[in-house]
Motif scaffolding. Structure first.
Motif, short mmCIF file in Angstrom:
data_model
loop_
_atom_site.label_atom_id
_atom_site.label_comp_id
_atom_site.label_asym_id
_atom_site.label_seq_id
_atom_site.Cartn_x
_atom_site.Cartn_y
_atom_site.Cartn_z
N GLY A 1 6.06 -0.86 10.76
CA GLY A 1 5.34 -0.01 11.69
C GLY A 1 5.32 1.46 11.02
N GLY A 2 4.56 2.41 11.84
CA GLY A 2 4.33 3.72 10.92
C GLY A 2 3.70 3.87 9.77
N GLY A 3 2.99 2.80 9.48
CA GLY A 3 2.38 2.73 8.17
C GLY A 3 3.13 2.97 6.85
N THR A 4 4.57 2.10 7.21
CA THR A 4 5.42 2.23 5.90
C THR A 4 5.10 1.36 4.89
OG1 THR A 4 6.75 0.79 7.12
CG2 THR A 4 7.26 3.03 7.57
N ILE A 5 4.07 0.49 4.98
CA ILE A 5 3.62 -0.40 3.90
C ILE A 5 3.20 0.33 2.68
CG2 ILE A 5 1.31 -0.70 4.72
CD1 ILE A 5 3.48 -3.46 3.19
N ARG A 6 2.80 1.57 2.95
CA ARG A 6 2.32 2.42 1.72
C ARG A 6 3.51 3.03 0.79
NH1 ARG A 6 3.23 6.05 6.10
NH2 ARG A 6 3.88 8.02 5.49
N PHE A 7 4.71 2.93 1.54
CA PHE A 7 5.85 3.23 0.78
C PHE A 7 6.12 2.00 -0.36
CE2 PHE A 7 7.12 5.83 4.61
CZ PHE A 7 6.61 6.77 3.97
N LYS A 8 6.66 2.32 -1.63
CA LYS A 8 7.11 1.33 -2.56
C LYS A 8 8.19 0.53 -2.08
CE LYS A 8 10.19 4.28 -5.78
NZ LYS A 8 10.37 5.29 -4.67
N GLU A 9 9.09 1.21 -1.41
CA GLU A 9 10.25 0.64 -1.00
C GLU A 9 10.05 -0.84 -0.07
OE1 GLU A 9 11.54 4.48 -1.86
OE2 GLU A 9 9.94 3.57 -0.69
N GLU A 10 8.87 -0.82 0.52
CA GLU A 10 8.04 -2.03 1.45
C GLU A 10 7.41 -2.90 0.83
OE1 GLU A 10 6.40 -2.90 5.91
OE2 GLU A 10 7.38 -1.01 5.59
N LEU A 11 6.56 -2.18 0.00
CA LEU A 11 5.76 -2.92 -1.08
C LEU A 11 6.66 -3.93 -1.93
CD1 LEU A 11 3.01 -0.42 -2.26
CD2 LEU A 11 2.80 -2.38 -0.70
N ALA A 12 8.03 -3.68 -2.20
CA ALA A 12 8.74 -4.43 -2.81
C ALA A 12 9.20 -5.84 -2.24
CB ALA A 12 9.83 -3.80 -3.49
N HIS A 13 8.95 -5.86 -1.02
CA HIS A 13 9.60 -6.89 -0.13
C HIS A 13 8.94 -8.10 -0.86
CE1 HIS A 13 11.10 -4.52 3.39
NE2 HIS A 13 11.57 -3.95 2.26
N GLY A 14 9.50 -9.36 -0.65
CA GLY A 14 8.77 -10.50 -1.44
C GLY A 14 7.72 -10.67 -0.53
N GLY A 15 7.61 -10.71 0.68
CA GLY A 15 6.40 -11.12 1.53
C GLY A 15 5.14 -10.36 1.37
N ASN A 16 5.45 -9.10 0.83
CA ASN A 16 4.46 -8.23 0.65
C ASN A 16 3.82 -8.24 -0.71
OD1 ASN A 16 4.60 -7.23 3.20
ND2 ASN A 16 6.02 -5.72 2.71
N ALA A 17 4.14 -9.16 -1.61
CA ALA A 17 3.66 -9.09 -3.04
C ALA A 17 2.27 -9.21 -3.19
CB ALA A 17 4.10 -10.41 -3.79
N GLY A 18 1.82 -8.31 -3.86
CA GLY A 18 0.09 -8.03 -4.01
C GLY A 18 -0.29 -7.24 -3.24
N LEU A 19 0.27 -6.76 -2.34
CA LEU A 19 -0.26 -5.85 -1.01
C LEU A 19 -0.57 -4.31 -1.74
CD1 LEU A 19 1.13 -6.78 2.26
CD2 LEU A 19 -1.17 -7.49 1.15
N ASP A 20 0.03 -3.94 -2.74
CA ASP A 20 -0.09 -2.84 -3.60
C ASP A 20 -1.71 -2.47 -3.81
OD1 ASP A 20 0.42 -4.78 -5.31
OD2 ASP A 20 0.50 -3.38 -6.94
N LYS A 21 -2.13 -3.72 -4.32
CA LYS A 21 -3.57 -3.56 -4.56
C LYS A 21 -4.58 -3.25 -3.29
CE LYS A 21 -3.42 -6.94 -8.07
NZ LYS A 21 -1.78 -7.23 -8.08
N ALA A 22 -4.08 -3.69 -2.05
CA ALA A 22 -4.96 -3.31 -0.89
C ALA A 22 -4.62 -1.97 -0.47
CB ALA A 22 -4.40 -4.34 0.15
N VAL A 23 -3.45 -1.47 -0.81
CA VAL A 23 -3.14 -0.02 -0.23
C VAL A 23 -3.73 0.62 -1.27
CG1 VAL A 23 -1.23 1.59 -0.18
CG2 VAL A 23 -0.83 -0.46 0.77
#
Length: 225
Positions: A1-23
Motif C-alpha cells: 500500500g501507499g505506493g511503496t512498490i516504487r521503492f527498490k526495497e519492495e521491487l527486490a521482493h521475489g514476487g515483484n521481479a520485473g516490475l521495475d520496468k513498469a514503475v
C-alpha cells in the motif's frame, strides 16, 4: 500500500521481479501530474489497462496517500508462490489460500483474480518461468479458464523451473494454475468461468476493486462521463 512498490526495497521482493520496468514507464506520467499519488496512479493504471484490453469496467476511487519512507515496505513473502515445493499439490493450494484468506478473499475471488493470467507472459529473467498462458496475451477474456480446463497440461521438462505445457508447446501454466483444477473447491469456479465470461467479468470486477481498496479509507469515487 501507499505506493511503496516504487521503492527498490519492495521491487527486490521475489514476487515483484520485473516490475521495475513498469514503475519506470510510469515515472514520466507521475512527473507530469505530481498531484496524483503514486498509489492512485498505480491503481488507476491497472483499471484502465484491463478495460482497454477488453475486460470489465472496474469502479475506481481516489485519495490514496503515499508512504514516503522505505521502512514502511512490508516483508517479503506475502505474495502467493507459484510452487510451494509440491507442484500443484496441497502445499501450493494452501499457499494460495493463506495469502488471500489473510486479505479477506474467499475461494471464488481467488479463482476470479487468477483469471488475470489471460494477460501477458512469464519471463525467464524475472520469475524464471517462461511463456504465455493464452494465445491472446493482450486480450482480457475468460480464455485462461477455457484453456485450463480444456487442454491436456503436462510437465515441461525443457524448462529450468517446473511448469506445465499444452500439447502445442506454445502455452504454459504454473503449478499454482494447475492447482485450481486439482482442488475441487477451486475447480468448480474454473468450470463456471470457462462457461460464462459475463459471470467471470462481474466477479473479477468486484474482486479487483476490493483488492485495490484494501487498507484504504475515505476514498472518493471517480465520476466518468
Amino acid at each position: 500500500g501507499g505506493g511503496t512498490i516504487r521503492f527498490k526495497e519492495e521491487l527486490a521482493h521475489g514476487g515483484n521481479a520485473g516490475l521495475d520496468k513498469a514503475v519506470a514507464r510510469l515515472e514520466p506520467i507521475k512527473k507530469k501530474h505530481p498531484d496524483i499519488s503514486w498509489a492512485d496512479l498505480i491503481a488507476f493504471v491497472g483499471v484502465v489497462a484491463i478495460e482497454t484490453m477488453g475486460g470489465p469496467t472496474i469502479p475506481f476511487s481516489y485519495g490514496r496517500v503515499d508512504e514516503m519512507d522505505p521502512s514502511t515496505v512490508t516483508p517479503d513473502g506475502r505474495l502467493p508462490d507459484a510452487d510451494k515445493g509440491d507442484g500443484p499439490g496441497k502445499k501450493t493450494q494452501k499457499g494460495l489460500r493463506d495469502v488471500f484468506y489473510r486479505m479477506g478473499f474467499g475461494d471464488r475471488e481467488i479463482v476470479a483474480l487468477s483469471g488475470a493470467h489471460a494477460l501477458g507472459r512469464c519471463h525467464a529473467d524475472a520469475s524464471g518461468y517462461v511463456g504465455p498462458w493464452s494465445g491472446t496475451p493482450l486480450l482480457f477474456n475468460n480464455s485462461y479458464f477455457v484453456l485450463l480446463k480444456g487442454l491436456e497440461w503436462t510437465p515441461d521438462d525443457q524448462k529450468a523451473k517446473f511448469q506445465y505445457r499444452d500439447p502445442s508447446g506454445n502455452l504454459m501454466m504454473l503449478p499454482s494454475d494447475i492447482a485450481l483444477i486439482e482442488d475441487p473447491k477451486f475447480k468448480k469456479y474454473v468450470l463456471e468461468y470457462a462457461k460464462d465470461q459475463k459471470v467471470f467479468f462481474e466477479d473479477f470486477s468486484k474482486a479487483f476493486e476490493k483488492l485495490e481498496t484494501l487498507g484504504t479509507e475515505g476514498l472518493t469515487p471517480l465520476k466518468t462521463a
